[in-house]
Design a protein around this motif. Structure first.
Motif, mmCIF file in Angstrom:
data_model
loop_
_atom_site.group_PDB
_atom_site.id
_atom_site.type_symbol
_atom_site.label_atom_id
_atom_site.label_comp_id
_atom_site.label_asym_id
_atom_site.label_seq_id
_atom_site.Cartn_x
_atom_site.Cartn_y
_atom_site.Cartn_z
ATOM 1 N N VAL A 265 -86.694 -36.347 -30.559
ATOM 2 C CA VAL A 265 -85.485 -35.439 -30.699
ATOM 3 C C VAL A 265 -84.442 -36.140 -32.047
ATOM 4 N N PRO A 266 -84.093 -35.030 -32.816
ATOM 5 C CA PRO A 266 -83.143 -36.155 -33.807
ATOM 6 C C PRO A 266 -81.948 -36.948 -33.375
ATOM 7 N N LEU A 267 -81.247 -37.836 -34.313
ATOM 8 C CA LEU A 267 -80.122 -38.365 -33.484
ATOM 9 C C LEU A 267 -78.992 -37.779 -33.115
ATOM 10 N N GLU A 268 -78.472 -36.856 -33.570
ATOM 11 C CA GLU A 268 -77.387 -36.237 -33.224
ATOM 12 C C GLU A 268 -77.854 -35.568 -31.564
ATOM 13 N N GLU A 269 -78.979 -34.596 -32.032
ATOM 14 C CA GLU A 269 -78.886 -33.658 -30.717
ATOM 15 C C GLU A 269 -79.129 -34.794 -29.466
ATOM 16 N N SER A 270 -80.074 -36.162 -29.827
ATOM 17 C CA SER A 270 -80.178 -37.168 -28.525
ATOM 18 C C SER A 270 -78.835 -36.976 -27.751
ATOM 19 N N ILE A 271 -77.731 -37.622 -28.876
ATOM 20 C CA ILE A 271 -76.452 -37.972 -28.395
ATOM 21 C C ILE A 271 -75.733 -36.953 -28.039
ATOM 22 N N THR A 272 -75.962 -35.022 -27.800
ATOM 23 C CA THR A 272 -74.999 -34.349 -27.689
ATOM 24 C C THR A 272 -75.728 -34.336 -26.789
ATOM 25 N N ALA A 273 -77.424 -34.547 -26.298
ATOM 26 C CA ALA A 273 -78.362 -34.457 -24.348
ATOM 27 C C ALA A 273 -77.948 -34.783 -23.850
ATOM 28 N N TYR A 274 -77.485 -36.188 -24.425
ATOM 29 C CA TYR A 274 -77.089 -37.640 -23.911
ATOM 30 C C TYR A 274 -75.944 -37.296 -23.212
ATOM 31 N N GLU A 275 -74.772 -36.554 -23.699
ATOM 32 C CA GLU A 275 -73.661 -36.122 -23.499
ATOM 33 C C GLU A 275 -73.651 -35.469 -22.325
ATOM 34 N N ARG A 276 -74.711 -34.091 -22.632
ATOM 35 C CA ARG A 276 -74.533 -33.223 -21.900
ATOM 36 C C ARG A 276 -75.293 -33.732 -20.312
ATOM 37 N N GLY A 277 -76.107 -34.227 -20.246
ATOM 38 C CA GLY A 277 -77.488 -35.053 -19.218
ATOM 39 C C GLY A 277 -76.208 -36.435 -18.653
ATOM 40 N N GLU A 278 -75.038 -36.530 -19.385
ATOM 41 C CA GLU A 278 -74.116 -37.555 -18.509
ATOM 42 C C GLU A 278 -73.446 -36.685 -17.718
ATOM 43 N N ALA A 279 -73.235 -35.476 -18.390
ATOM 44 C CA ALA A 279 -72.236 -34.276 -17.345
ATOM 45 C C ALA A 279 -72.787 -33.591 -16.497
ATOM 46 N N LEU A 280 -74.112 -32.947 -16.139
ATOM 47 C CA LEU A 280 -74.804 -33.248 -14.717
ATOM 48 C C LEU A 280 -74.946 -33.347 -14.090
ATOM 49 N N LYS A 281 -75.213 -34.962 -14.145
ATOM 50 C CA LYS A 281 -75.675 -35.617 -13.767
ATOM 51 C C LYS A 281 -74.118 -36.121 -12.924
ATOM 52 N N ALA A 282 -73.063 -36.564 -13.071
ATOM 53 C CA ALA A 282 -72.056 -36.424 -12.639
ATOM 54 C C ALA A 282 -71.158 -34.997 -11.603
ATOM 55 N N HIS A 283 -72.013 -34.235 -11.820
ATOM 56 C CA HIS A 283 -71.990 -32.890 -11.818
ATOM 57 C C HIS A 283 -72.621 -32.932 -10.320
ATOM 58 N N CYS A 284 -74.123 -32.980 -10.618
ATOM 59 C CA CYS A 284 -75.064 -33.611 -8.935
ATOM 60 C C CYS A 284 -74.659 -34.043 -8.180
ATOM 61 N N SER A 285 -74.043 -35.540 -8.560
ATOM 62 C CA SER A 285 -73.551 -36.526 -7.928
ATOM 63 C C SER A 285 -72.003 -35.887 -7.083
ATOM 64 N N ARG A 286 -71.480 -35.189 -7.706
ATOM 65 C CA ARG A 286 -69.890 -34.572 -7.245
ATOM 66 C C ARG A 286 -70.246 -33.990 -6.298
ATOM 67 N N LEU A 287 -70.927 -33.008 -6.104
ATOM 68 C CA LEU A 287 -72.088 -32.153 -4.926
ATOM 69 C C LEU A 287 -72.451 -32.540 -4.302
ATOM 70 N N LEU A 288 -72.884 -34.370 -4.158
ATOM 71 C CA LEU A 288 -74.283 -34.119 -3.472
ATOM 72 C C LEU A 288 -72.982 -34.689 -2.119
ATOM 73 N N THR A 289 -72.259 -36.284 -3.082
ATOM 74 C CA THR A 289 -71.067 -35.992 -1.515
ATOM 75 C C THR A 289 -70.489 -35.375 -1.239
ATOM 76 N N ALA A 290 -70.064 -33.774 -1.824
ATOM 77 C CA ALA A 290 -69.712 -32.836 -0.759
ATOM 78 C C ALA A 290 -70.243 -32.808 0.738
ATOM 79 N N ALA A 291 -71.655 -32.356 -0.328
ATOM 80 C CA ALA A 291 -72.330 -32.294 1.054
ATOM 81 C C ALA A 291 -72.627 -33.127 1.915
ATOM 82 N N GLU A 292 -72.719 -34.208 1.256
ATOM 83 C CA GLU A 292 -72.726 -35.414 2.342
ATOM 84 C C GLU A 292 -71.742 -35.304 3.185
ATOM 85 N N ALA A 293 -70.566 -35.004 3.028
ATOM 86 C CA ALA A 293 -69.120 -35.205 4.194
ATOM 87 C C ALA A 293 -68.656 -33.255 4.985
ATOM 88 N N ARG A 294 -70.025 -32.101 4.588
ATOM 89 C CA ARG A 294 -69.946 -31.739 5.306
ATOM 90 C C ARG A 294 -71.003 -32.199 6.340
#
Length: 85
Positions: free
Chosen positions: A35-64
């Motif tokens: 993947v070209p560098l700029e696209e890699s950076i954009t994909a990495y940023e998206r991945g970080e956002a997705l990872k944080a979202h999944c983590s929040r959802l798992l924490t909320a599910a665990e609390a429930r």
């Protein structure tokens, strides 16, 4: 031009399963390394956002789940060890 203030704002609306599937796709794409560098950076940023979202959802599910396993007075209800031999 698109709004760049919140490029991953749509992540918050994704279910855990959809976010995880997209994250897995991004990881596979980045691991290939073709993947070209700029696209890699954009994909990495998206991945970080997705990872944080999944983590929040798992924490909320665990609390429930923890709330479900506690009685009204906060005592454990039917708690069993996870590793039963």
């Amino acid at each position: 031009m698109t709004d760049t203030a919140q490029p991953n704002a749509d992540v918050a609306a994704l279910s855990f399963e959809k976010a995880l599937a997209e994250l897995e796709t991004i990881v596979a794409k980045l691991e290939r390394g073709d993947v070209p560098l700029e696209e890699s950076i954009t994909a990495y940023e998206r991945g970080e956002a997705l990872k944080a979202h999944c983590s929040r959802l798992l924490t909320a599910a665990e609390a429930r789940v923890d709330k479900i396993r506690l009685s009204a007075d906060g005592a454990p209800v039917g708690a069993e060890p996870l590793d039963v031999d």
